[in-house]
Design an enzyme around this catalytic site. Structure first.
Site, PDB file in Angstrom:
ATOM      1  N   CYS A 238       0.813  -1.220   0.000  1.00  0.00           N
ATOM      2  CA  CYS A 238       0.000   0.000   0.000  1.00  0.00           C
ATOM      3  C   CYS A 238       0.855   1.283   0.000  1.00  0.00           C
ATOM      4  O   CYS A 238       0.556   2.235  -0.736  1.00  0.00           O
ATOM      5  CB  CYS A 238      -0.954  -0.008   1.193  1.00  0.00           C
ATOM      6  SG  CYS A 238      -0.182  -0.444   2.750  1.00  0.00           S
TER       7      CYS A 238
ATOM      8  N   HIS B  54      -2.794   6.445   4.986  1.00  0.00           N
ATOM      9  CA  HIS B  54      -1.363   6.661   5.241  1.00  0.00           C
ATOM     10  C   HIS B  54      -0.936   8.051   4.740  1.00  0.00           C
ATOM     11  O   HIS B  54      -1.515   8.599   3.802  1.00  0.00           O
ATOM     12  CB  HIS B  54      -0.515   5.645   4.468  1.00  0.00           C
ATOM     13  CG  HIS B  54      -0.617   4.233   4.963  1.00  0.00           C
ATOM     14  ND1 HIS B  54      -1.232   3.865   6.127  1.00  0.00           N
ATOM     15  CD2 HIS B  54      -0.132   3.080   4.420  1.00  0.00           C
ATOM     16  CE1 HIS B  54      -1.140   2.552   6.284  1.00  0.00           C
ATOM     17  NE2 HIS B  54      -0.484   2.051   5.259  1.00  0.00           N
TER      18      HIS B  54
END
Ligand SMILES: NC(=O)c1ccc[n+]([C@@H]2O[C@H](COP(=O)([O-])OP(=O)(O)OC[C@H]3O[C@@H](n4cnc5c(N)ncnc54)[C@H](OP(=O)(O)O)[C@@H]3O)[C@@H](O)[C@H]2O)c1
Length: 369
Positions: A155, A271
């Protein structure tokens, strides 16, 4: 089964003679549907009106029998077995590396095209590692419904490459320094629950319950919870380095030099990454903005006057990677030979489920949207 043995059973280019995917909607299986990524798979498929024929929801025996809604209907979760993939044409896996290692080759042999979210096959030479906006060509040999495995990158790697690739194509990134600020959701549904529980416990003056992470997570941050290798880098950091080279098709001495520091922060979802670049060819801010404004999957949020830049909350539940703090690095001369940026992205969406569904869309001939 050891990973090597499993890899020998992978059919990366598709099973010759297998029934090619029909013109009608493909039969889809989701492996790990009760997890954080699995839940997002259903949301993304529904929101993007992905054509789904029969839908099979798979998880562990613990979840068998559970009802999960999709598109106005209830589906019953089944326990994953060797026989789960009869008549499945597209299998979306997000149940961890050991499950993928064992079951993705079985699904592939039975004719399902697998898009795998785990790290099990990412660095295998025969398996394309794909971010559709960056290297869709890498999977051009895979025929839908004829077996084969395509890996979804890590990711943090996906989020970084969405922002950096448009600049790399123009100015050739020679060195990249990245620091991540990674959310609980990146470690799965149980980690998100742990952050919530710990936050309540700490506010109530109780000792925090540490099950997923060894250290207190609420009101704290710590180095990413993956194994540290002999070179001092943890696994997450080395994934960002190695996967970037594979996705950009770089080998040998000309590879971009990359270093990463990955940190887990007490954010529930999405994130953030601070990225510093060194270019081979100079690139000024105006041109960088122009390139990013035209690039797919990213959005500039870079309002210096109001000190308003991307946050994980801005990025959460969204598809775009948000980019801000774009500026020429004053420590690199001449000005324009280096650049800083700060990016945020929902890693359950573009970092996992959305990227995998975009891969599946390309496989069945749906144009990028
Ligand atoms: N979270 C992210 O942002 C992210 C991003 C990219 C890639 N990934 C990768 O995606 C995978 C899943 O991550 P996640 O965050 O969704 O984890 P998660 O929330 O912990 O979910 C794990 C899923 O795997 C299933 N599972 C566990 N053991 C199983 C078994 N023996 N047989 C069948 N299913 C089993 C679980 O089913 P039960 O509920 O029945 O246990 C659950 O559905 C991992 O490989 C992870 O590295 C995650």
């Amino acid at each position: 089964m050891p990973e090597d043995a499993a890899l020998k059973r992978v059919n990366p280019v598709g099973r010759i003679g297998a029934i090619a995917m029909k013109e009608s909607a493909p039969h889809v299986a989701i492996v790990g549907v009760t997890g954080a990524v699995g839940h997002e798979f259903l949301a993304v498929l529904e929101q993007r009106r992905f054509p789904v024929g029969r839908l099979k929801l798979l998880a562990s025996e613990r979840s068998a029998g559970r009802a999960i809604p999709y598109n106005g209907r209830e589906y019953t979760v089944e326990a994953l077995t060797d026989r789960s993939f009869d008549d499945v044409e597209l299998a979306l896996f997000s149940a961890g590396g050991s499950i993928s290692t064992r079951f993705a080759p079985i699904a592939s042999e039975q004719g399902a095209t697998v898009v795998d979210n785990s790290s099990a096959f990412r660095m295998s030479d025969e398996v394309p590692l794909v971010v559709p906006e960056v290297n869709a060509d890498a999977m051009s040999h895979i025929r839908p419904g004829c077996g084969g495995i395509i890996a979804n990158p890590n990711c943090s790697t996906i989020i970084m490459l969405l922002a950096v690739t448009p600049l790399h194509r123009e100015a050739n990134v020679r060195r990249m320094v990245v620091s991540t600020y990674q959310a609980a959701s990146g470690a799965g549904a149980a980690a998100m629950a742990e952050l919530e529980t710990q936050t309540r416990e700490v506010l109530d003056g109780k000792p925090p319950t540490c099950s997923i992470f060894k250290q207190q997570y609420a009101f704290n941050l710590f180095s990413h919870n993956t194994e540290i290798g002999a070179n001092g880098y943890n696994t997450e950091e080395m994934k960002m380095v190695k996967e970037t080279h594979k996705i950009w098709g770089q080998e040998g001495a000309n590879r971009t030099r990359i270093t990463a520091t990955c940190i887990r922060v007490p954010v529930m979802r999405a994130h953030a990454e601070s990225i510093n670049l060194t270019f081979e060819r100079p690139l000024n801010e105006d041109r960088a903005r122009e390139l990013l404004e035209k690039a797919p999957g990213v959005r500039l949020l870079d309002d210096r006057a109001n000190n308003r830049f991307p946050t994980p909350l801005d990025a959460a539940h969204g598809d775009d990677i948000l980019i801000g703090r774009l500026r020429c690095d004053i420590s690199q001369e001449p000005i324009g030979s280096g650049m800083d940026l700060f990016v945020c992205g929902d890693q359950l969406r573009k970092g996992a489920a959305l990227n995998a569904v975009q891969i599946a869309e390309r496989l069945i001939g749906i144009e990028a949207r």
